[in-house]
Design a protein around this motif. Structure first.
Motif, mmCIF file in Angstrom:
data_model
loop_
_atom_site.group_PDB
_atom_site.id
_atom_site.type_symbol
_atom_site.label_atom_id
_atom_site.label_comp_id
_atom_site.label_asym_id
_atom_site.label_seq_id
_atom_site.Cartn_x
_atom_site.Cartn_y
_atom_site.Cartn_z
ATOM 1 N N SER A 78 0.829 -1.212 0.000
ATOM 2 C CA SER A 78 0.000 0.000 0.000
ATOM 3 C C SER A 78 0.860 1.257 0.000
ATOM 4 N N THR A 334 -4.164 7.433 -0.562
ATOM 5 C CA THR A 334 -3.980 6.008 -0.851
ATOM 6 C C THR A 334 -3.809 5.198 0.427
ATOM 7 N N SER A 337 -6.986 5.326 2.647
ATOM 8 C CA SER A 337 -8.063 4.437 2.200
ATOM 9 C C SER A 337 -7.770 2.983 2.550
ATOM 10 N N VAL A 341 -10.923 1.300 4.463
ATOM 11 C CA VAL A 341 -11.755 0.236 3.884
ATOM 12 C C VAL A 341 -11.979 -0.910 4.873
ATOM 13 N N PRO A 386 -11.758 4.403 -3.154
ATOM 14 C CA PRO A 386 -11.687 2.999 -2.725
ATOM 15 C C PRO A 386 -12.801 2.575 -1.774
ATOM 16 N N SER A 390 -17.876 -0.393 -6.674
ATOM 17 C CA SER A 390 -17.428 -0.232 -8.050
ATOM 18 C C SER A 390 -18.591 0.213 -8.933
#
Length: 464
Positions: A78, A334, A337, A341, A386, A390
């Protein structure tokens, strides 16, 4: 010592851009790994040089990385992805800066900007809005700096203080709104570059036309509001200066745009490389060729060497604060997230149950709202994407998601007191940036956000 630091900074940013170009053009895994390492080293070099507000972003990034290391065994992956995004953002910024550096010093560009700023009242707003779009495509934020300076200089010739105040505000808003209306569709905007990079199965080619519709709605709404709510002032209409020249003064900008857009389109058809990767190579190449052409008639290669030295060793080091802010926004989004998540999943919150229409419209409002607390649109988008389902799960095309995100991004640029455009407009208008965002642009935001939301739902096919 200071010169050595500046030289290291400038050369480091140039090297980062070259490495990202190699990675984008398929040089191999070694280039991808090198760009992450270069971004890390560059951030460590730049962090002590920038002011405390920028250093806070670096500290937040470090804390999030430590937290991720405790939570996930795969934290290195990550972090590496975050550094890749940071490298790409830094290279993209430097590539655009090269063209802006050349254009701002061009007499032809100055003449074109002065022609727009001196348009008569009946067409001044629309000239600055749509002419400002052309400038924004070439100069990015520099369009506001150039046109804003020319506009305020023009307004100062007015002796009536009330007329001068209204004229300054209207001209600056026309420039800012023209700039913002390019963000949803320009291949040279961060909004398009970042969203198409993180939303799978999207390209500039797929978002350009719907993005243009978004930009057109933003620009026309601004013009309509300016026309409808034009201030009524008793007495003399004030001093009016006829602009020198004609619309042919805009031809150098149009030639430049045709060259860049044509080059991007041609290279894309030949190579299939994503447009943002083409931009990082093509834009500096055009800038270098432009300087070389100017040098042939203005002092030969000495002028070229002078410009190159000033750009690398003075201009690039001067924007180190912006580079750190943008790179860390991509990295924090980045890594953040990656922490967010699993936390959302553990809480049992399932966003797939939220109506798609609600989520898409939320993008239009959430990104500007995040901007009010200092969250850069890059950070907001990379943190948000994220977390959401989707496009397949939402039942819409990936392009529809990009259209919603870029619309919110553009509106954030109009209202956030922390964005460069709002800060510059406030400086030229001699008012706080928050006043520009929440007073000057309040009505514009409320009306435009509703119109754009309807367009977002219509494009996604959700109005029914």
């Amino acid at each position: 010592m200071t010169n050595a630091i500046a030289a290291t900074t400038g050369l480091g940013l140039v090297f980062l851009t070259l490495v990202v170009v190699l990675a984008e053009w398929g040089a191999g895994a070694w280039a991808i790994g090198l760009q992450s390492l270069t971004a890390l080293v560059l951030l460590l070099v730049l962090a002590p040089q920038v002011r405390r507000g920028r250093q806070v972003f670096v500290a937040v990034g470090i804390l999030l990385t430590v937290g991720l290391a405790y939570q996930s065994a795969d934290w290195v992956t990550s972090a590496r992805v975050g550094l890749e995004k940071a490298a790409f953002i830094g290279a993209f910024f430097c590539a655009l800066s090269s063209l802006r550096s050349v254009a701002e010093g061009s007499p032809a560009i100055q003449s074109a900007g002065r022609f727009l700023a001196l348009q008569p009242p009946g067409r001044r707003y629309i000239a600055l809005t749509f002419g400002g779009q052309v400038f924004a495509l070439v100069l990015n934020y520099g369009a506001i700096a150039l046109l804003g300076g020319l506009a305020t200089a023009s307004a100062k010739t007015e002796q009536n203080p009330e007329i001068r105040r209204h004229r300054t505000r209207r001209m600056l808003l026309a420039i800012q709104r023209g700039f913002a209306s390019t963000l949803p569709w320009s291949p040279l905007s961060f909004a398009v570059a970042i969203t198409t990079a993180i939303i799978p199965d999207t390209t500039w080619a797929s978002v350009a036309v719907p993005g243009m519709v978004t930009g057109f709605l933003m620009a026309v709404t601004g013009w309509a509001l300016d026309t409808i709510f034009k201030p009524r002032i008793a007495g003399s209409p004030g001093v009016r200066h006829a602009p020198d020249g004609n619309w042919m003064l805009m031809s150098p900008l149009l030639i430049l745009l045709i060259t860049i857009m044509g080059g991007i389109g041609g290279l894309y058809m030949l190579t299939g490389i994503r447009v943002v990767g083409l931009v990082i190579l093509l834009v500096p190449t055009v800038a270098l060729l432009w300087v070389l052409l100017q040098s042939r008639s203005q002092g030969g290669t000495r002028r070229f060497r002078t410009w190159l030295g000033v750009y690398v060793f003075t201009e690039l080091p001067a924007v180190k604060g912006e580079v750190v802010l943008l790179m860390m926004a991509g990295y924090i989004g980045t890594v953040g997230s990656a922490l967010l998540v699993p936390a959302i999943a553990a809480s049992g919150l399932d966003l797939s149950g939220v109506p798609t229409s609600f989520l898409l419209v939320a993008f239009v409002f959430v990104i500007p709202a995040a901007g009010q607390i200092g969250m850069n649109p890059i950070l907001a988008v990379t943190l948000l994407v994220p977390v959401i389902p989707s496009a397949d799960l939402l039942g819409v095309t990936p392009t529809a998601v990009v259209v919603a995100l870029t619309a919110g991004w553009a509106l954030s640029g109009m209202t956030s007191p922390f964005t460069a455009s709002t800060l510059m407009v406030g400086a030229f208008g001699q008012v706080p940036a928050r006043h520009v965002g929440l007073v000057w642009n309040r009505g514009y935001f409320l009306i435009t956000s509703i119109i754009v939301s309807i367009w977002v739902l219509g494009f996604a096919g959700l109005l029914a």
